[in-house]
Design an enzyme around this catalytic site. Structure first.
Site, PDB file in Angstrom:
ATOM      1  N   GLY A  70       0.887   1.621  -8.957  1.00  0.00           N
ATOM      2  CA  GLY A  70       1.517   2.818  -8.390  1.00  0.00           C
ATOM      3  C   GLY A  70       1.541   3.885  -9.469  1.00  0.00           C
ATOM      4  O   GLY A  70       2.051   3.629 -10.568  1.00  0.00           O
ATOM      5  N   ASP A 130      -2.664   9.677  -6.642  1.00  0.00           N
ATOM      6  CA  ASP A 130      -2.777   9.298  -8.051  1.00  0.00           C
ATOM      7  C   ASP A 130      -3.144  10.481  -8.928  1.00  0.00           C
ATOM      8  O   ASP A 130      -2.986  10.414 -10.151  1.00  0.00           O
ATOM      9  CB  ASP A 130      -3.812   8.171  -8.193  1.00  0.00           C
ATOM     10  CG  ASP A 130      -3.375   6.949  -7.420  1.00  0.00           C
ATOM     11  OD1 ASP A 130      -3.581   6.914  -6.185  1.00  0.00           O
ATOM     12  OD2 ASP A 130      -2.784   6.046  -8.034  1.00  0.00           O
TER      13      ASP A 130
HETATM   14  C1  LIG Z   1       3.230   6.748  -5.553  1.00  0.00           C
HETATM   15  S1  LIG Z   1       1.627   6.673  -6.130  1.00  0.00           S
HETATM   16  C2  LIG Z   1       0.987   5.377  -5.202  1.00  0.00           C
HETATM   17  C3  LIG Z   1      -0.508   5.358  -5.225  1.00  0.00           C
HETATM   18  O1  LIG Z   1      -0.968   4.428  -6.196  1.00  0.00           O
HETATM   19  C4  LIG Z   1      -1.718   3.446  -5.514  1.00  0.00           C
HETATM   20  O2  LIG Z   1      -2.788   2.953  -6.243  1.00  0.00           O
HETATM   21  P1  LIG Z   1      -2.685   1.479  -6.892  1.00  0.00           P
HETATM   22  O3  LIG Z   1      -1.982   0.591  -5.909  1.00  0.00           O
HETATM   23  O4  LIG Z   1      -4.131   1.111  -7.126  1.00  0.00           O
HETATM   24  O5  LIG Z   1      -1.915   1.674  -8.185  1.00  0.00           O
HETATM   25  C5  LIG Z   1      -2.232   4.143  -4.279  1.00  0.00           C
HETATM   26  O6  LIG Z   1      -3.311   4.982  -4.571  1.00  0.00           O
HETATM   27  C6  LIG Z   1      -0.995   4.887  -3.890  1.00  0.00           C
HETATM   28  O7  LIG Z   1      -1.161   5.926  -3.014  1.00  0.00           O
END
Ligand SMILES: CSC[C@H]1O[C@H](OP(=O)(O)O)[C@H](O)[C@@H]1O
Length: 366
Positions: free
Chosen positions: A55, A245
Site C-alpha cells: 500500500g 501509487d
Molecule cells: C492507498 S494506496 C493503495 C495502492 O497500493 C496498492 O498497490 P500494492 O498492493 O501493490 O502495494 C494498489 O495499487 C492500491 O491502489
C-alpha cells in the site's frame, strides 16, 4: 481501524521497547491476523518486497521506521545513505516510498550520528500521524461526493461503489484512501454497497478489501476483475473510487494493474471515476505518467500460482498454468487524466489536471 472492537494502526512501535516495529503480515490475511516484529532494516526491506506490508502510504511509513532501525545498527553517514538507498529501491512505483526516505534523510543528514536514532523514530511517527490525518480528511471530502450521489439518485436505495485492489486502512497507517469515504458514509447510515474487484494476481481486493469491509460491517460483493464493465453497462455502479501509487503533476494516475481498464469502462458508461490520494502520492516532477512512471514488474510466479487457504486450513499456493507457459506480471498501469473524473485529496476535491492540483496546492504552481 477496529478489528474485533480493538483499535489498530497498520504500523506501530512496540510500547514495550519503543523500538521494535510491528506490522500485520498481509500475505496471511484474511485467514490469519499475524503480527510481524521487525527489529532489523533488512526485515523491513523484505517485508516490503514480499508484500507482507503493501500500500503506497504504508510502505513509505514502514520504510521510514526501517531507516530508524538501520541507524540503531550504524548511524554513520555511509551506512545511513546505503540503507536509505536499499529501502528506496524495494519497490519502484509508489512515490510515497521515495518521498518518505527523502524526508527522513533531510531530517537526519544535518544531525550528529549519535542524535539520529531518536530523531528518526520521531520523524517516522510524524509521518504516520500525518498520514492518518490526511486520510481522515480524504474520507470527509469523499463523503460529500457520496452524499451528492445519494441526493442525485433518481431512486432511493443502495449506492453502489466499485473499487479496485486495496486502498483501505491496511494500505495506509489508518483510515485508507479510497475506502475512507465509504467507511464514513456507512457509519453515517448511508446505504452503500461495494463491488470489490478481486484484483489478480495477488487478490488484494478479494483478500484485503473484502476482509476490511466485512470487519467493519460494510455490505460488499467480491467480483472478478473483468466483471466491472458489465455491471456498469447495466447501471449497477454509481461511482468508482480507487487509490493510487503515484499521480503526476498533470493528473495521470498510476495504480494497480487493471485500473486503466476500469476507467475506460467507466468513461464509456458515464460512471464517475474518482481517485483518492494524500498529497504524498503526487509526483510533481512527472507530467506524462504513461511514459515516465516506472511500472514494477513482479515475479511470474504470482501469475502462475494463486495463494489461498487449503482444505486443511493452512495457507498454501497452487499452480494454475502449465509449467512451460511463460507469464508476465506488470503490477501497475497508468490511467491518463482524461479518464479521471477527479481527485480526492486531504485538501479537497479537484479536477485531474495541473490547474485542478494547483488550485488545491498553490505552493506547487511554479
Ligand atoms: C492507498 S494506496 C493503495 C495502492 O497500493 C496498492 O498497490 P500494492 O498492493 O501493490 O502495494 C494498489 O495499487 C492500491 O491502489
Amino acid at each position: 481501524m477496529k478489528i474485533n472492537g480493538v483499535q489498530y494502526r497498520s504500523v506501530r512501535v512496540d510500547p514495550e521497547d519503543n523500538r521494535t516495529v510491528l506490522i500485520f503480515d498481509q500475505t496471511r490475511l484474511p485467514f490469519s491476523l499475524d503480527v510481524l516484529r521487525l527489529t532489523e532494516c533488512g526485515q523491513v526491506a523484505h517485508a516490503i518486497t514480499s508484500m507482507q506490508v503493501r500500500g503506497a502510504p504504508l510502505i513509505g511509513a514502514v520504510a521510514a521506521y526501517g531507516l530508524a532501525l538501520a541507524l540503531r545498527t550504524d548511524p554513520d553517514d555511509v551506512a545511513m545513505e546505503r540503507d536509505a538507498a536499499m529501502l528506496a529501491a524495494t519497490r519502484p512505483t509508489a512515490i510515497n516510498l521515495r518521498w518518505a526516505i527523502d524526508r527522513m534523510l533531510a531530517k537526519l543528514r544535518p544531525l550528529k550520528p549519535e542524535d539520529r536514532v531518536e530523531a528518526a523514530y520521531a520523524e517516522a511517527a510524524l509521518i504516520c500521524d500525518e498520514d492518518v490525518a490526511q486520510n481522515e480528511a480524504i474520507g470527509r471530502h469523499g463523503l460529500s461526493l457520496i452524499e451528492s450521489i445519494a441526493k442525485d439518485k433518481k431512486k432511493t436505495g443502495t449506492i453502489n461503489i466499485l473499487t479496485h485492489c486495496n486502498a483501505g486502512w491496511i494500505a495506509t497507517v489508518d483510515w485508507g484512501t479510497a475506502l475512507a469515504p465509504i467507511y464514513m458514509a456507512h457509519d453515517m447510515g448511508y446505504d452503500v454497497h461495494v463491488w470489490v474487484d478481486e484484483t489478480r494476481p495477488r487478490n488484494q481486493g478479494a483478500a484485503l478489501t473484502a476482509w476490511e469491509l466485512g470487519s467493519h460491517g460494510v455490505p460488499h460483493t467480491v467480483i472478478v476483475d473483468n466483471a466491472g464493465g458489465h455491471l456498469m453497462q447495466h447501471g449497477m455502479v454509481d461511482l468508482v473510487i480507487v487509490g493510487t501509487d503515484r499521480v503526476t503533476a498533470q493528473g495521470d494516475v498510476a495504480n494497480k494493474i487493471g485500473t486503466y481498464l476500469k476507467a475506460l469502462a467507466a468513461k464509456d458508461n458515464n460512471v464517475p471515476f474518482w481517485v483518492a490520494l494524500p498529497s504524498t502520492t503526487i509526483d510533481w516532477t512527472v507530467t506524462d505518467g504513461v511514459r515516465e512512471i516506472p511500472i514494477e514488474e513482479r515475479a511470474a510466479s504470482e501469475v502462475t500460482h494463486v495463494a489461498g487457504q487449503m482444505e486443511d486450513g493452512l495457507i498454501g499456493r497452487v499452480r494454475i498454468t502449465p509449467r512451460d507457459s511463460a507469464a508476465a506480471n506488470p503490477a501497475f498501469d497508468v490511467t491518463p487524466a482524461r479518464l479521471v473524473t477527479g481527485l480526492i485529496t486531504e485538501r479537497g476535491r479537484c479536477a485531474a489536471s495541473a490547474a485542478g492540483l494547483h488550485a488545491l496546492f498553490p505552493e506547487q504552481a511554479t
